[in-house]
Design an enzyme around this catalytic site. Sequence first.
Site, PDB file in Angstrom:
ATOM      1  N   SER A  13       0.837  -1.206   0.000  1.00 33.81           N
ATOM      2  CA  SER A  13       0.000   0.000   0.000  1.00 33.81           C
ATOM      3  C   SER A  13       0.872   1.256   0.000  1.00 33.81           C
ATOM      4  O   SER A  13       0.538   2.251  -0.657  1.00 33.81           O
ATOM      5  CB  SER A  13      -0.973  -0.002   1.182  1.00 33.81           C
ATOM      6  OG  SER A  13      -0.283   0.037   2.397  1.00 33.81           O
ATOM      7  N   MET A  90      10.891  -6.813   4.615  1.00 33.57           N
ATOM      8  CA  MET A  90      10.989  -7.483   5.912  1.00 33.57           C
ATOM      9  C   MET A  90      12.352  -8.141   6.144  1.00 33.57           C
ATOM     10  O   MET A  90      12.418  -9.258   6.667  1.00 33.57           O
ATOM     11  CB  MET A  90       9.869  -8.520   6.044  1.00 33.57           C
ATOM     12  CG  MET A  90       8.470  -7.933   5.891  1.00 33.57           C
ATOM     13  SD  MET A  90       8.171  -6.537   6.996  1.00 33.57           S
ATOM     14  CE  MET A  90       7.943  -7.424   8.524  1.00 33.57           C
ATOM     15  N   LEU A  92      16.787  -7.198   7.042  1.00 29.03           N
ATOM     16  CA  LEU A  92      17.807  -6.189   7.317  1.00 29.03           C
ATOM     17  C   LEU A  92      18.657  -5.964   6.078  1.00 29.03           C
ATOM     18  O   LEU A  92      18.988  -6.906   5.359  1.00 29.03           O
ATOM     19  CB  LEU A  92      18.720  -6.670   8.450  1.00 29.03           C
ATOM     20  CG  LEU A  92      18.211  -6.503   9.871  1.00 29.03           C
ATOM     21  CD1 LEU A  92      19.250  -7.065  10.849  1.00 29.03           C
ATOM     22  CD2 LEU A  92      17.951  -5.030  10.176  1.00 29.03           C
ATOM     23  N   ASN A 107      13.583   4.188   5.492  1.00 29.45           N
ATOM     24  CA  ASN A 107      12.619   3.160   5.889  1.00 29.45           C
ATOM     25  C   ASN A 107      11.474   3.817   6.650  1.00 29.45           C
ATOM     26  O   ASN A 107      11.647   4.884   7.244  1.00 29.45           O
ATOM     27  CB  ASN A 107      13.320   2.146   6.809  1.00 29.45           C
ATOM     28  CG  ASN A 107      12.406   1.019   7.244  1.00 29.45           C
ATOM     29  OD1 ASN A 107      11.636   0.475   6.446  1.00 29.45           O
ATOM     30  ND2 ASN A 107      12.467   0.658   8.518  1.00 29.45           N
ATOM     31  N   HIS A 109       8.713   2.907   9.725  1.00 36.16           N
ATOM     32  CA  HIS A 109       8.477   1.918  10.777  1.00 36.16           C
ATOM     33  C   HIS A 109       7.239   2.324  11.579  1.00 36.16           C
ATOM     34  O   HIS A 109       7.110   3.490  11.954  1.00 36.16           O
ATOM     35  CB  HIS A 109       9.706   1.838  11.697  1.00 36.16           C
ATOM     36  CG  HIS A 109       9.551   0.796  12.747  1.00 36.16           C
ATOM     37  ND1 HIS A 109       9.737  -0.547  12.489  1.00 36.16           N
ATOM     38  CD2 HIS A 109       9.189   0.883  14.045  1.00 36.16           C
ATOM     39  CE1 HIS A 109       9.496  -1.233  13.592  1.00 36.16           C
ATOM     40  NE2 HIS A 109       9.162  -0.387  14.550  1.00 36.16           N
TER      41      HIS A 109
HETATM   42  C1  GRF Z   1       3.940  -0.691   6.991  1.00 37.79           C
HETATM   43  O1  GRF Z   1       3.149  -0.653   8.142  1.00 37.79           O
HETATM   44  C2  GRF Z   1       5.339  -0.271   7.310  1.00 37.79           C
HETATM   45  O2  GRF Z   1       5.423   0.646   8.353  1.00 37.79           O
HETATM   46  C3  GRF Z   1       5.974  -1.562   7.724  1.00 37.79           C
HETATM   47  O3  GRF Z   1       5.402  -2.535   6.888  1.00 37.79           O
HETATM   48  C4  GRF Z   1       4.106  -2.115   6.485  1.00 37.79           C
HETATM   49  C5  GRF Z   1       4.029  -2.219   4.998  1.00 37.79           C
HETATM   50  O4  GRF Z   1       2.717  -2.113   4.515  1.00 37.79           O
HETATM   51  N1  GRF Z   1       7.414  -1.449   7.652  1.00 37.79           N
HETATM   52  P1  GRF Z   1       2.438  -2.067   2.923  1.00 37.79           P
HETATM   53  O5  GRF Z   1       3.046  -3.334   2.319  1.00 37.79           O
HETATM   54  O6  GRF Z   1       3.083  -0.824   2.378  1.00 37.79           O
HETATM   55  O7  GRF Z   1       0.947  -2.066   2.782  1.00 37.79           O
END
Ligand code: GRF
Length: 189
Positions: A13, A90, A92, A107, A109
């Site tokens: 998203s 997901m 490092l 990034n 978070h």
């Molecule tokens: C988001 O909540 C971001 O903060 C985290 O992973 C999620 C990714 O969501 N790191 P999307 O794949 O962009 O919908």
Amino acid sequence: MKRLAIFASGTGSNFQVIAEAIRSGSIRAELVLLVCDKPDAAVIEKAEWLHIPAFVAEPKRFETKQVYEKAVLAALEEAQVDFVVLAGYMRLIGPTLLQAYGGRIINIHPSLLPSFPGLHAIEQAFAAGVKVTGITIHFVDDGMDTGPIIAQEAVKLSRGETIESLTDKIHHLEHTLYPRVIAELLNEE
Ligand code: GRF
């Protein structure tokens, strides 16, 4: 104009809102590559709809993390990428990519770092019973969600808040803040 790659592992998203902000001209950059480590991730379909080339590779199919990252690096260099945006990637970032793109990787978070780094940050915050959490955008270094902070926004937990409602609020905020911060970083150059 800067040439951007987005790394993502999931729904995408954030990938989509950033791609739309680029298309509308509010971010002055070219989105030249999606890097995805999960062949069944929904973000790949989003890239196809938007005609954005994707480099999809499963790290476990490579001998080591370094070999995997060298393949990613080759794809970035081939696409002449200047700047990397992690959006739900997901894993490092290792030394191979950091050496090449250090200071040029950001990034997002879903917590107010340095609280609740790592996986399941929204759930961690909820379980801790905090009354305020939020989101953080930061430069990537060799730690887990530890690099210099660029921007943060807070989210208050309401009475009766659930994990689902909190997750929605956080995602909504991400979708406005991330494109805005990317524009601030890239448009000024
Ligand atoms: C988001 O909540 C971001 O903060 C985290 O992973 C999620 C990714 O969501 N790191 P999307 O794949 O962009 O919908």
